[in-house]
Design a protein around this motif. Sequence first.
Motif, short mmCIF file in Angstrom:
data_model
loop_
_atom_site.label_atom_id
_atom_site.label_comp_id
_atom_site.label_asym_id
_atom_site.label_seq_id
_atom_site.Cartn_x
_atom_site.Cartn_y
_atom_site.Cartn_z
N THR A 106 8.25 -1.22 5.77
CA THR A 106 9.69 -1.20 5.50
C THR A 106 10.28 0.15 5.88
N THR B 194 0.58 -10.60 8.11
CA THR B 194 1.59 -11.54 7.61
C THR B 194 2.88 -10.81 7.23
N LEU B 195 2.75 -9.54 6.83
CA LEU B 195 3.92 -8.79 6.37
C LEU B 195 4.86 -8.45 7.53
N TYR C 109 8.12 -9.99 7.52
CA TYR C 109 9.09 -9.54 6.53
C TYR C 109 10.15 -8.67 7.17
N VAL C 110 9.79 -7.96 8.26
CA VAL C 110 10.77 -7.14 8.96
C VAL C 110 11.13 -7.77 10.31
N PHE D 92 7.18 -16.84 5.36
CA PHE D 92 8.41 -16.35 4.75
C PHE D 92 9.53 -17.37 4.84
N LEU E 202 -1.12 -11.76 0.45
CA LEU E 202 0.13 -12.50 0.27
C LEU E 202 -0.10 -14.01 0.15
N PRO E 203 -0.84 -14.61 1.12
CA PRO E 203 -1.11 -16.04 0.97
C PRO E 203 -1.82 -16.36 -0.34
N VAL F 40 7.23 -8.78 -2.53
CA VAL F 40 7.83 -9.69 -1.57
C VAL F 40 8.17 -11.03 -2.22
N PHE G 162 10.24 -0.87 -2.21
CA PHE G 162 10.18 -1.12 -0.77
C PHE G 162 11.14 -2.24 -0.39
N PHE H 185 14.46 -1.65 1.68
CA PHE H 185 14.58 -2.25 3.01
C PHE H 185 15.86 -3.08 3.10
N ILE I 55 12.27 3.80 -0.45
CA ILE I 55 10.94 3.49 0.09
C ILE I 55 10.04 4.71 0.01
#
Lengths: 221, 281, 231
Positions: free
Chosen positions: A79, A162-163, A166-167, A177, C70-71, C164, C174, C178, C186
């Motif tokens: 980020t 995977t992140l 996000y951006v 996402f 995350l998954p 997230v 974060f 963002f 951040i």
Amino acid sequence: MNQLIEAVELLLTPETWTGATGMGARLLQHLQYTGLAVALAALIALPIGLAVGHSGVGRGPAVMITGVVRALPTLGLITLVALFAGLGLTAPMVALVILAVPSILAGAYSGVGSVDAPVVDAASAQGMSTWQVLWKVEVPLGLPIIIGGLRLAVLQVVATATLAAYVGSGGLGAPLFLGLRTYDYPLLLAASLVVIVLAITLEVVFALVQRVLRRALRGTS
Amino acid sequence: MIEFRHVAKTYPDGTTAVEDFSLTVPSHTATVLLGSSGCGKTTLLRMVNRMVDPSSGQVLIDDEDLASVPPVALRRRIGYVMQNSGLLPHRRVIDNIATVPRLNGVSKREAHSRAHELMELVGLDAALASRYPGQLSGGQQQRVGVARGLASDPNILLMDEPFGAVDPLVRMELQRELRRIQTEVEKTIMFVTHDIDEALALGDQIVVLKTGGEVAQVGTAQEIVEAPADDFVAQFLGVDSGRRSLQTVPRPGGGHTVVDGGGRPVGVLEDPPEGSSEPRG
Amino acid sequence: MVEILDWVRWGLNHSDRVLMLTFEHLRLSLPAILASLLVSVPIAAAANRLRPLREVIVSGTGLLYAMPSLPLFIVLPIILGTGVRDMINVVVALTLFGISLMVRSAADGLAAVPEHIRLSATAQGFSPWRRFIGVDLPLAGPAMLAGLRVVSVSTISLVSVSAVLGVQSLGSLFTDGFQRSIVASIVIGILATALLALLMDLLLVLLGRLLMPWTQTARTSAGPVGRGRGR
């Protein structure tokens, strides 16, 4: 549980995989990100790690930097860079490279450092140059550990890539996402499952490669 | 009194450590099992505290068959000293010595005061009490091991090559100390060694073992040295190689020089002081 | 340089929120770190006991580390039947990662307890259970502490990812930063996370010194204390 079944059904539907934003394209992107990030990280970390392992100079700082970088949260890095570099691939790539460097670095210096001192001394005593000692003795003998570092890096990057979505980048994070934002849980789950299976597959492949290498080395020594 | 009645031990992998062994170990004396590696001496020793159970036969302590005695409780009333001391590296010397009394539920204060007494008995400086085993010399560690073995005031003390890992000078000193301690505490000691000199120095009764726990000879040091039962014992003693076939040669200054079979001097023979008939050197 | 001042000012202005999120961060990571230790030790002990299965169990749990965080945060609620933003998921997922790192350390540490010391403890009359608690565990302590330190750093760093999904932690700095383009948020988040990991590490080292004083003593003699790896 029903959502899990729906997710599996989704994965078994051919249309899920085709098209520019299909799972197949996302998977390919994911692998490209991983490959690029690990390659860049290796370009930085391997020479430094081999030098540190061979000479023993800078080992202390290398260990410390490795530890500190590991404590940095990847999401924070992604980020942060994204705010400066904008949406796209730069931010996740910078973060993924930073994520991969410590593991490769640690694998390289501990791999070379793990070779028994008498073996190295014997090689020099026989008249090998510094380069020859490094390439013909230390690197081959330390290879399983060096590969182990790369293995850990690939694993971390594949899991964290995977992140990137996000951006605003692609990869398997994109359907994930999308599912999260639109409450499309089957899609979310399906993408998650693909990442999990991909990570485990890579892990198993690397483990096999490492085992074969170990065996080959044991056979020659 | 410890009694072995026709004990045998075959391990699960098929190796037979002991074939058929019988022996009586009298109370308040030291019995040494002497033999080279693989003769089953350690196996026999461990049958006494049930670290090993015999495949057949019986081991009895004061006529009680050990097969019916719970092992953990049994071990807590038998002292055990082993090679490499086996001290717990994460406990201070004082706590190591107090281990068994503490396991038996004795209060910490009482166990520690007993441990301090034992440190004195085995000749350890009281200042070492709060050290960790890793900070002691090999000889000191073995003294702690002996003190620990005696901590619960057991009737029986089992010693498995306890001085095997220390250098020869320290070993002789420890042997001397053990003899001194034994005159004070008079335990029933079973001592395992492959060192013939150690056996002669410490054993009231010496049992020479062949492989498989076969008894070659049982007797006092004097009996074994004077009349080895067979070639095996003679060879073990070193009689045939001349190591123990000693001769005396007159010494210029009076008395005699003792030489072995090869003519190498091993000591000096003084005229004995009056009234002494000590059989051992 | 002006930016640094801005970040500091932002941090001071939002110190309440940063502190609150730090607390949330700890509330997620501490139970996970503790749970991974408590779960890993019995698994490791069992693995060592079942010789032929040891490698399978140790490598198998190690494979858990390959799970993307995350998954996993998303799949777990489906399996556990909890909500996606429930903190239980995060703790369970983090515990799984912790276990994947910890089982090997614990198994190796327990296997490295010198056999003659275990024998000696048995001969003194330690029951098997008592020997495990009183001898095996403390002697495996240094190896397990090393493993736990890795678990601690990794867990504290991973917690952020759950932001997230909307779970509160320092990671929220974060996602907020963002979405609202606040660099300071951040930067402060990264610093706070790294600082937290560092402090936890120091705490663990200190705890180790306190609980395992014998590891501090001189290793000059050939005593069985030093089991450090040669180079």
